[in-house]
Motif scaffolding. Structure first.
Motif, PDB file in Angstrom:
ATOM      1  N   UNK A 148       0.796  -1.231   0.000  1.00 36.50           N
ATOM      2  CA  UNK A 148       0.000   0.000   0.000  1.00 36.50           C
ATOM      3  C   UNK A 148       0.826   1.278   0.000  1.00 36.50           C
ATOM      4  N   UNK A 149       2.113   1.175  -0.313  1.00 38.46           N
ATOM      5  CA  UNK A 149       3.018   2.333  -0.296  1.00 38.46           C
ATOM      6  C   UNK A 149       3.458   2.699  -1.709  1.00 38.46           C
ATOM      7  N   UNK A 150       3.686   3.983  -1.943  1.00 41.20           N
ATOM      8  CA  UNK A 150       4.233   4.427  -3.221  1.00 41.20           C
ATOM      9  C   UNK A 150       3.315   4.203  -4.403  1.00 41.20           C
ATOM     10  N   UNK A 151       2.035   4.335  -4.186  1.00 48.96           N
ATOM     11  CA  UNK A 151       1.056   4.112  -5.248  1.00 48.96           C
ATOM     12  C   UNK A 151       0.997   5.319  -6.185  1.00 48.96           C
ATOM     13  N   UNK A 152       0.711   5.086  -7.472  1.00 46.68           N
ATOM     14  CA  UNK A 152       0.674   6.204  -8.417  1.00 46.68           C
ATOM     15  C   UNK A 152      -0.512   7.142  -8.232  1.00 46.68           C
ATOM     16  N   UNK A 162      -4.309   7.662  -5.483  1.00 45.91           N
ATOM     17  CA  UNK A 162      -4.985   7.166  -4.275  1.00 45.91           C
ATOM     18  C   UNK A 162      -5.869   5.954  -4.560  1.00 45.91           C
ATOM     19  N   UNK A 163      -5.785   4.977  -3.689  1.00 50.71           N
ATOM     20  CA  UNK A 163      -6.608   3.771  -3.745  1.00 50.71           C
ATOM     21  C   UNK A 163      -7.108   3.540  -2.327  1.00 50.71           C
ATOM     22  N   UNK A 164      -8.351   3.158  -2.184  1.00 52.79           N
ATOM     23  CA  UNK A 164      -8.899   2.845  -0.858  1.00 52.79           C
ATOM     24  C   UNK A 164      -8.194   1.598  -0.331  1.00 52.79           C
ATOM     25  N   UNK A 165      -7.727   1.675   0.920  1.00 48.96           N
ATOM     26  CA  UNK A 165      -6.978   0.586   1.528  1.00 48.96           C
ATOM     27  C   UNK A 165      -7.685   0.148   2.811  1.00 48.96           C
ATOM     28  N   UNK A 166      -7.814  -1.163   2.974  1.00 44.95           N
ATOM     29  CA  UNK A 166      -8.392  -1.743   4.171  1.00 44.95           C
ATOM     30  C   UNK A 166      -7.369  -2.688   4.787  1.00 44.95           C
ATOM     31  N   UNK A 203      -0.402  -0.292  13.341  1.00 40.00           N
ATOM     32  CA  UNK A 203      -1.037   1.018  13.516  1.00 40.00           C
ATOM     33  C   UNK A 203      -0.315   2.085  12.687  1.00 40.00           C
ATOM     34  N   UNK A 204       0.994   1.962  12.572  1.00 39.44           N
ATOM     35  CA  UNK A 204       1.764   2.911  11.754  1.00 39.44           C
ATOM     36  C   UNK A 204       1.439   2.711  10.277  1.00 39.44           C
ATOM     37  N   UNK A 205       1.263   1.461   9.871  1.00 40.44           N
ATOM     38  CA  UNK A 205       0.889   1.151   8.494  1.00 40.44           C
ATOM     39  C   UNK A 205      -0.421   1.849   8.137  1.00 40.44           C
ATOM     40  N   UNK A 206      -1.416   1.722   9.014  1.00 39.81           N
ATOM     41  CA  UNK A 206      -2.708   2.354   8.717  1.00 39.81           C
ATOM     42  C   UNK A 206      -2.602   3.871   8.740  1.00 39.81           C
ATOM     43  N   UNK A 207      -1.820   4.404   9.651  1.00 43.48           N
ATOM     44  CA  UNK A 207      -1.670   5.861   9.734  1.00 43.48           C
ATOM     45  C   UNK A 207      -0.984   6.417   8.488  1.00 43.48           C
ATOM     46  N   UNK A 240      -3.480   5.791   5.356  1.00 38.36           N
ATOM     47  CA  UNK A 240      -4.877   6.213   5.436  1.00 38.36           C
ATOM     48  C   UNK A 240      -5.828   5.031   5.373  1.00 38.36           C
ATOM     49  N   UNK A 241      -5.327   3.837   5.693  1.00 43.67           N
ATOM     50  CA  UNK A 241      -6.142   2.630   5.629  1.00 43.67           C
ATOM     51  C   UNK A 241      -7.192   2.614   6.730  1.00 43.67           C
ATOM     52  N   UNK A 242      -8.209   1.839   6.476  1.00 41.48           N
ATOM     53  CA  UNK A 242      -9.310   1.663   7.426  1.00 41.48           C
ATOM     54  C   UNK A 242      -9.274   0.217   7.928  1.00 41.48           C
ATOM     55  N   UNK A 243      -9.461   0.012   9.224  1.00 39.70           N
ATOM     56  CA  UNK A 243      -9.526  -1.339   9.758  1.00 39.70           C
ATOM     57  C   UNK A 243     -10.840  -1.983   9.351  1.00 39.70           C
TER      58      UNK A 243
END
Length: 152
Positions: A100-104, A106-110, A137-141, A144-147
Motif C-alpha cells: 500500500x506504499x508508493x502508489x501512483x 490514491x486507492x482505498x486501503x483496508x 497502527x503505523x501502516x494504517x496511519x 490512510x487505511x481503514x480497519x
C-alpha cells in the motif's frame, strides 16, 4: 520504478523506516517469512480487488484468507481479484511485491483486523525481494487505511 516509488514514499513520510532488500525472493508468504525470519502470519500480504469498478487493496496477515461473506456483507458485492496486468497498472507494483506504499494514485486501503495481534508486520515494498518492518497502527496511519474484518 515500483521499488523506487516505495523508497521515495518512506523517504518523505517515514524516513526512520528502511526498505529491506533481500537476495532471496519474498514473492510468496512462505518465502517472505523465511527471508525475514518471522512467522507467516506476520507477513502483511496485500490483495488487489475490485468493488464494482473501483480498485481497492486489502492488507491481511499472511495465512488468512479473504472471507467472501464478510466482504459481501461489508461492501454489498462479491470480491473480484484483479489480474496481474491490472495489479501492475493500478499499483505500479508487480505481483509478489504489491504493497500500500508508493502508489501512483490514491486507492482505498483496508487493513484486516488479523494484523492487530502483532507489534510488527512485514509487508512487501514494491518488488519481489523488498519489504519493510512496521507496526500495524503505523501502516494504517501512513496509508490512510481503514480497519476491517474481512478474513477467515
Amino acid at each position: 520504478m515500483s521499488l523506487q516509488s516505495v523508497k521515495d514514499f518512506f523517504s518523505r513520510h517515514a524516513p526512520e523506516i528502511a526498505v529491506i532488500e533481500t537476495e532471496a525472493s519474498s514473492a510468496t508468504v512462505a518465502l517472505a517469512a523465511e527471508a525475514h525470519g518471522v512467522e507467516p502470519d506476520q507477513i502483511a500480504k496485500t490483495i488487489c480487488l475490485r468493488i464494482g469498478t473501483e480498485p481497492v487493496l486489502v492488507v491481511a496477515a499472511g495465512t488468512k484468507r479473504l472471507d467472501n461473506r464478510k466482504f459481501k456483507d461489508r461492501f454489498g458485492v462479491k470480491p473480484r481479484m484483479l489480474d496481474a496486468e491490472e495489479v501492475l497498472a493500478t499499483t505500479s507494483h508487480p505481483v509478489g511485491g504489491v504493497c500500500p506504499f508508493g502508489l501512483p494514485s490514491p486507492i482505498k486501503i483496508f487493513c484486516d483486523v488479523s494484523l492487530q495481534v502483532f507489534d510488527e508486520v512485514v509487508p512487501a515494498a514494491g518488488a519481489t525481494n523488498a519489504a519493510v518492518r512496521i507496526a500495524p497502527q503505523r501502516l494504517t496511519a501512513l496509508t490512510g487505511a481503514e480497519w476491517a474484518d474481512l478474513c477467515q
